[in-house]
Design an enzyme around this catalytic site. Structure first.
Site, mmCIF file in Angstrom:
data_model
loop_
_atom_site.group_PDB
_atom_site.id
_atom_site.type_symbol
_atom_site.label_atom_id
_atom_site.label_comp_id
_atom_site.label_asym_id
_atom_site.label_seq_id
_atom_site.Cartn_x
_atom_site.Cartn_y
_atom_site.Cartn_z
ATOM 1 N N TYR A 149 44.403 45.255 56.155
ATOM 2 C CA TYR A 149 44.249 43.809 56.004
ATOM 3 C C TYR A 149 43.678 43.542 54.622
ATOM 4 C CZ TYR A 149 42.608 39.028 56.870
ATOM 5 O OH TYR A 149 42.384 37.673 56.793
ATOM 6 N N ASP A 235 41.819 48.291 47.787
ATOM 7 C CA ASP A 235 41.077 47.158 48.339
ATOM 8 C C ASP A 235 39.765 47.713 48.887
ATOM 9 O OD1 ASP A 235 39.947 45.244 49.963
ATOM 10 O OD2 ASP A 235 41.849 44.561 50.804
ATOM 11 N N LYS A 263 32.659 40.901 49.774
ATOM 12 C CA LYS A 263 31.543 41.114 50.701
ATOM 13 C C LYS A 263 30.236 41.462 49.987
ATOM 14 C CE LYS A 263 34.625 42.107 54.581
ATOM 15 N NZ LYS A 263 34.620 40.947 55.468
#
Ligand code: HOZ
Length: 422
Positions: A149, A235, A263
């Site tokens: 994702y 990622d 994050k």
């Protein structure tokens, strides 16, 4: 231990209001808790590793806002930095020294990073990194892995993990045929072929639950990218600054061309980034011709929170993140074994997943074959006992520096009962 958590009117009232005003009652799908068959938590506040809901119930929090809170809720250094920044103005749309400091901290830690561009979310960082990869290679097609994702970037929603896996959505309506045609999806563990702009992966996939890469796989991706002229894009929104100071790329010794960060870099406020070597990053406007912009990019509050958080991440912090995840993993394995529940507990520094399955999980097909009903029952029983886990089999737990041995022990005590009920 028994059930400790009360459900009172306040959560129910909040949820009833929410479903009338927000799709599904939430602003991001997984938190709706539909996959575990209950209504969402409505949060009042967080303290260290604890989450307190609007009814006053206290939970050991292993979700930690899905990763940004590596230092825990409301860490005093982060709160002080954000408070000071807010007092000096909340947004300028103009450069600040703190943005340069955050870039310097990032470049110092992340092996592939010589320059970076700050944006506001991981989705934005992914979208922008892929635009840059297409511009740099003059190619359109991107290879991604099933179960990965990368935010809700149109072209990357095919066979995606996280909320799509949780809801069983194979790809989203609203993605154009052209965008879908530019995406090649391969199983995790297979090396993509063809003339590609980029091979994009989570080096430590954590959106189908945590699935570590097969030995030598990331190096094989690096070689294939070099042979075919594709860019390798990691990622590291989840793994970045978490599994090692320089993320999975440092730990695995494989350097991507571009890195997507999120994050932890925002310390709990909205910030993300993409980074890479100077010659690639200088294609970004205004240094170059690849356009990307944002009013809130480099926002002073997010920058302050990110910097304060990174400054807490010294060698001792990584030792602690490893210890806490390892203690949890061992304890959970033992607790499940005591009552004969077959699970696979996968962990690394600061990340963990309990898969309800007999055999190890190597890819998305394996993850999808887990007993999600059993996971749901376990998760509900843990919530009833004051332990908040990701309400989906396809997400990771996020141990933080705020979790103590007492939090681990409380979690294992609850797990001994919850496994028996799963
Ligand atoms: N997509 C996030 C987990 N991988 C969840 C975000 C949220 O619901 O806050």
């Amino acid at each position: 231990m028994g059930s400790a958590v009360r459900v009172t009117d306040r959560s129910a009232v909040a949820y009833a209001r929410a479903v009338d005003l927000l799709p599904g009652g939430v602003n991001s799908p997984v938190r709706a808790m539909r996959a575990i068959g209950r209504d969402p938590l409505f949060v009042a506040r967080g303290e260290g590793a604890d989450l307190i809901d609007v009814d006053g119930n206290r939970y050991v929090d292993w979700v930690m806002s899905w990763g940004p809170l590596i230092a825990g809720h409301a860490h005093p250094d982060v709160v002080a930095a954000v408070t000071a920044a807010a007092g000096a103005g909340t947004s300028f749309g103009a450069p600040t020294e703190a943005e340069v400091d955050l870039a310097a901290e990032t470049v110092r830690r992340v092996p592939s990073a010589e320059m970076m561009r700050l944006v506001s979310s991981g989705t934005e960082a992914s979208m922008s990194a892929l635009r840059l990869a297409r511009a740099a290679t003059g190619r359109d097609r991107i290879a991604k892995f099933a179960g990965a994702y990368h935010g809700h970037v149109d072209g990357l929603l095919a066979d995606a993990g996280s909320g799509l896996a949780t809801q069983g959505i194979p790809s989203s309506p609203g993605v154009t045929a052209a965008q879908a045609a530019d995406t090649v999806v391969v199983p995790w563990g297979a090396v993509p072929d063809g003339e590609l702009a980029a091979i994009v992966c989570e080096p430590y996939p954590a959106n189908m639950g945590l699935v570590l890469p097969p030995e030598g796989f990331l190096a094989a991706l690096r070689r294939r990218a070099d042979e075919t002229g594709a860019l390798l894009v990691f990622d590291e929104v989840i793994s970045g600054f978490r599994v090692a100071p320089g993320g999975a790329q440092e730990r695995e010794g494989v350097t991507p061309d571009l890195t997507i960060l999120g994050k932890v870099i925002g310390g709990g406020l909205p910030a993300a980034a993409y980074a890479g070597p100077r010659e690639l990053m200088e294609r970004i406007a205004p240094a170059g011709d690849v356009y990307q912009a944002g009013t809130l990019s480099g926002n002073p509050l997010a920058t302050a929170a990110g910097l304060a958080t990174l400054r807490l991440l010294d060698a001792a912090a990584y030792e602690r993140l490893e210890q806490i995840a390892a203690a949890l993993a061992t304890g959970l394995r033992d607790a499940a074994a005591e009552v004969g529940v077959p699970v696979q507990v996968c962990h690394t520094t600061g990340l963990l997943t309990v898969f309800f399955r007999e055999d190890p999980v190597r890819d998305y097909d394996d993850a999808k074959s887990c007993d999600t009903e059993r996971y749901a029952a376990f998760c509900r029983a843990m919530l009833d006992r004051g332990v908040y886990l990701p309400p989906s089999q396809f997400e990771a737990w996020f141990p933080s520096l705020a979790h103590t041995d007492v939090h681990v022990e409380r979690t294992l005590e609850a797990a001994r009962e919850a496994f028996a009920l799963a």
